[in-house]
Design an enzyme around this catalytic site. Sequence first.
Site, PDB file in Angstrom:
ATOM      1  N   ASP A 137     -13.149   8.183   6.775  1.00  0.00           N
ATOM      2  CA  ASP A 137     -13.512   9.004   7.934  1.00  0.00           C
ATOM      3  C   ASP A 137     -13.549  10.437   7.459  1.00  0.00           C
ATOM      4  O   ASP A 137     -12.513  10.993   7.074  1.00  0.00           O
ATOM      5  CB  ASP A 137     -12.477   8.839   9.063  1.00  0.00           C
ATOM      6  CG  ASP A 137     -12.474   7.409   9.580  1.00  0.00           C
ATOM      7  OD1 ASP A 137     -13.557   6.896   9.904  1.00  0.00           O
ATOM      8  OD2 ASP A 137     -11.381   6.810   9.644  1.00  0.00           O
ATOM      9  N   GLU A 191       0.826  -1.208   0.000  1.00  0.00           N
ATOM     10  CA  GLU A 191       0.000   0.000   0.000  1.00  0.00           C
ATOM     11  C   GLU A 191       0.861   1.259   0.000  1.00  0.00           C
ATOM     12  O   GLU A 191       1.868   1.330   0.691  1.00  0.00           O
ATOM     13  CB  GLU A 191      -0.906  -0.013   1.245  1.00  0.00           C
ATOM     14  CG  GLU A 191      -1.847   1.181   1.292  1.00  0.00           C
ATOM     15  CD  GLU A 191      -2.919   1.013   2.348  1.00  0.00           C
ATOM     16  OE1 GLU A 191      -3.559  -0.063   2.406  1.00  0.00           O
ATOM     17  OE2 GLU A 191      -3.101   1.960   3.136  1.00  0.00           O
ATOM     18  N   HIS A 210      -0.793  -7.869   3.284  1.00  0.00           N
ATOM     19  CA  HIS A 210      -0.865  -6.554   2.621  1.00  0.00           C
ATOM     20  C   HIS A 210      -0.015  -5.612   3.472  1.00  0.00           C
ATOM     21  O   HIS A 210      -0.339  -5.377   4.639  1.00  0.00           O
ATOM     22  CB  HIS A 210      -2.326  -6.093   2.584  1.00  0.00           C
ATOM     23  CG  HIS A 210      -2.540  -4.740   1.996  1.00  0.00           C
ATOM     24  ND1 HIS A 210      -2.551  -4.510   0.632  1.00  0.00           N
ATOM     25  CD2 HIS A 210      -2.775  -3.533   2.570  1.00  0.00           C
ATOM     26  CE1 HIS A 210      -2.785  -3.224   0.395  1.00  0.00           C
ATOM     27  NE2 HIS A 210      -2.920  -2.608   1.558  1.00  0.00           N
TER      28      HIS A 210
HETATM   29  P1  FAD Z   1     -17.706   0.522   7.041  1.00  0.00           P
HETATM   30  O1  FAD Z   1     -17.612  -0.873   6.588  1.00  0.00           O
HETATM   31  O2  FAD Z   1     -18.824   1.359   6.507  1.00  0.00           O
HETATM   32  O3  FAD Z   1     -17.794   0.469   8.648  1.00  0.00           O
HETATM   33  C1  FAD Z   1     -17.628   1.646   9.433  1.00  0.00           C
HETATM   34  C2  FAD Z   1     -18.404   1.519  10.755  1.00  0.00           C
HETATM   35  O4  FAD Z   1     -19.817   1.535  10.490  1.00  0.00           O
HETATM   36  C3  FAD Z   1     -18.153   0.220  11.512  1.00  0.00           C
HETATM   37  O5  FAD Z   1     -18.228   0.521  12.893  1.00  0.00           O
HETATM   38  C4  FAD Z   1     -19.299  -0.690  11.089  1.00  0.00           C
HETATM   39  O6  FAD Z   1     -19.609  -1.642  12.098  1.00  0.00           O
HETATM   40  C5  FAD Z   1     -20.440   0.315  10.872  1.00  0.00           C
HETATM   41  N1  FAD Z   1     -21.316  -0.048   9.743  1.00  0.00           N
HETATM   42  C6  FAD Z   1     -20.913  -0.543   8.537  1.00  0.00           C
HETATM   43  N2  FAD Z   1     -21.974  -0.688   7.721  1.00  0.00           N
HETATM   44  C7  FAD Z   1     -23.058  -0.254   8.407  1.00  0.00           C
HETATM   45  C8  FAD Z   1     -24.433  -0.144   8.078  1.00  0.00           C
HETATM   46  N3  FAD Z   1     -24.909  -0.493   6.868  1.00  0.00           N
HETATM   47  N4  FAD Z   1     -25.275   0.367   9.019  1.00  0.00           N
HETATM   48  C9  FAD Z   1     -24.817   0.728  10.248  1.00  0.00           C
HETATM   49  N5  FAD Z   1     -23.510   0.634  10.609  1.00  0.00           N
HETATM   50  C10 FAD Z   1     -22.640   0.155   9.706  1.00  0.00           C
HETATM   51  N6  FAD Z   1      -9.605   5.570   4.941  1.00  0.00           N
HETATM   52  C11 FAD Z   1      -9.549   6.536   3.993  1.00  0.00           C
HETATM   53  O7  FAD Z   1     -10.101   7.625   4.181  1.00  0.00           O
HETATM   54  N7  FAD Z   1      -8.870   6.335   2.817  1.00  0.00           N
HETATM   55  C12 FAD Z   1      -8.258   5.164   2.519  1.00  0.00           C
HETATM   56  O8  FAD Z   1      -7.676   5.025   1.440  1.00  0.00           O
HETATM   57  C13 FAD Z   1      -8.319   4.112   3.499  1.00  0.00           C
HETATM   58  N8  FAD Z   1      -7.755   2.905   3.261  1.00  0.00           N
HETATM   59  C14 FAD Z   1      -7.917   1.880   4.157  1.00  0.00           C
HETATM   60  C15 FAD Z   1      -7.443   0.604   3.842  1.00  0.00           C
HETATM   61  C16 FAD Z   1      -7.616  -0.458   4.723  1.00  0.00           C
HETATM   62  C17 FAD Z   1      -7.101  -1.823   4.337  1.00  0.00           C
HETATM   63  C18 FAD Z   1      -8.260  -0.240   5.968  1.00  0.00           C
HETATM   64  C19 FAD Z   1      -8.425  -1.374   6.948  1.00  0.00           C
HETATM   65  C20 FAD Z   1      -8.739   1.020   6.296  1.00  0.00           C
HETATM   66  C21 FAD Z   1      -8.591   2.091   5.399  1.00  0.00           C
HETATM   67  N9  FAD Z   1      -9.088   3.363   5.661  1.00  0.00           N
HETATM   68  C22 FAD Z   1      -9.014   4.358   4.713  1.00  0.00           C
HETATM   69  C23 FAD Z   1      -9.713   3.650   6.954  1.00  0.00           C
HETATM   70  C24 FAD Z   1     -11.253   3.405   6.899  1.00  0.00           C
HETATM   71  O9  FAD Z   1     -11.844   4.283   5.979  1.00  0.00           O
HETATM   72  C25 FAD Z   1     -11.793   3.643   8.302  1.00  0.00           C
HETATM   73  O10 FAD Z   1     -11.385   2.590   9.138  1.00  0.00           O
HETATM   74  C26 FAD Z   1     -13.284   3.900   8.397  1.00  0.00           C
HETATM   75  O11 FAD Z   1     -13.573   4.332   9.738  1.00  0.00           O
HETATM   76  C27 FAD Z   1     -14.162   2.695   8.135  1.00  0.00           C
HETATM   77  O12 FAD Z   1     -14.158   2.340   6.813  1.00  0.00           O
HETATM   78  P2  FAD Z   1     -14.904   0.975   6.350  1.00  0.00           P
HETATM   79  O13 FAD Z   1     -14.818   0.928   4.894  1.00  0.00           O
HETATM   80  O14 FAD Z   1     -14.432  -0.169   7.138  1.00  0.00           O
HETATM   81  O15 FAD Z   1     -16.414   1.365   6.805  1.00  0.00           O
END
Ligand code: FAD
Length: 288
Positions: free
Chosen positions: A105, A14, A264
């Site tokens: 976020d 990454e 990764h």
């Molecule tokens: P989600 O899967 O939407 O989950 C977020 C929260 O909401 C969790 O607490 C989950 O339990 C809850 N939730 C999920 N779906 C629902 C629903 N339908 N209804 C109610 N609650 C729900 N951030 C960036 O800004 N840019 C990046 O490029 C980036 N790359 C990343 C790469 C990896 C491999 C990882 C692990 C994280 C990365 N992040 C990045 C950080 C990530 O965006 C944050 O951790 C963010 O807070 C959650 O993203 P997510 O896609 O897991 O969200």
Amino acid sequence: MNTQGTDLATFSFELFPPKTTEGMDKLKLAVEQLNAVRPRYFSCTYGAGGSTRERTFETVAWLRQQAIDTAPHLACIGSDKDEVRNIARHYLEQGISRVVALRGDLPSGMGRLDSNTFRHANELVSFLRQEFGDQFHIEVAAYPEIHPQAASAKIDLVNFKRKVDAGANAAITQYFYNADAYFRFVDDCADAGIDLPIVPGIMPITNYTQLARFSDACGAEIPRWIRKRLEGFGEDKDSIRAFGHEVVIALCQDLLEGGAPGLHFYTMNQPGPTLRLWEELALSHADQ
Ligand code: FAD
């Protein structure tokens, strides 16, 4: 070592999009060195709310010009559906067929949340499948130590399953230093009928202050014994790196021996620490 750890495994790197021309020059050198070991792909982060949009595009376009398999991250929160559709089309035009679909976020005051914007990553996965069918291999994020905003581990797993049911192909985890958390998460996923590769995210340890800051922000735990030892090294960077390398090598070995389907690496655009791990673990893709 479990066969999943080598032949079928996915080892990926990454990157983040640099802010300056100097940073971009450094990134190009880093990629040259990292690409020499032939990872499966490079991913490139994307700031939620489009904060790194142009820089991510520039970095991804450069990687594609080098004929490197590239998986851009797409963080959807607060983004308009038309905008996401255009970004996905833009990537397809460049021959990109893998994306990391995330919520992100949102920095305070940025973006708006209404019916035409995304709130959770599962909505993005559904949207990409609806608009583009199977044209993308979709990676999503997973949290063996529980997402910091989740009310409970159980609810977080239900939400993780939403992304899988929406059409994710694989997952990459937040980094962690406790292999048991990963194995427990994988077992819980299997019990919940979730069947997709969950690739551990590996953060090399090179700088204690930075690591502690990141870990506080993303909810990753640095076990006490590791924290105390790192603190004890003070400004002695060589000792931090040497100890950090030992800890992460042992973690990666445990993960691969336990059947993890790849690794990764969060390279932080620094080739050295990741390449030292790669070499000592003797990683490679047998089919390349
Ligand atoms: P989600 O899967 O939407 O989950 C977020 C929260 O909401 C969790 O607490 C989950 O339990 C809850 N939730 C999920 N779906 C629902 C629903 N339908 N209804 C109610 N609650 C729900 N951030 C960036 O800004 N840019 C990046 O490029 C980036 N790359 C990343 C790469 C990896 C491999 C990882 C692990 C994280 C990365 N992040 C990045 C950080 C990530 O965006 C944050 O951790 C963010 O807070 C959650 O993203 P997510 O896609 O897991 O969200």
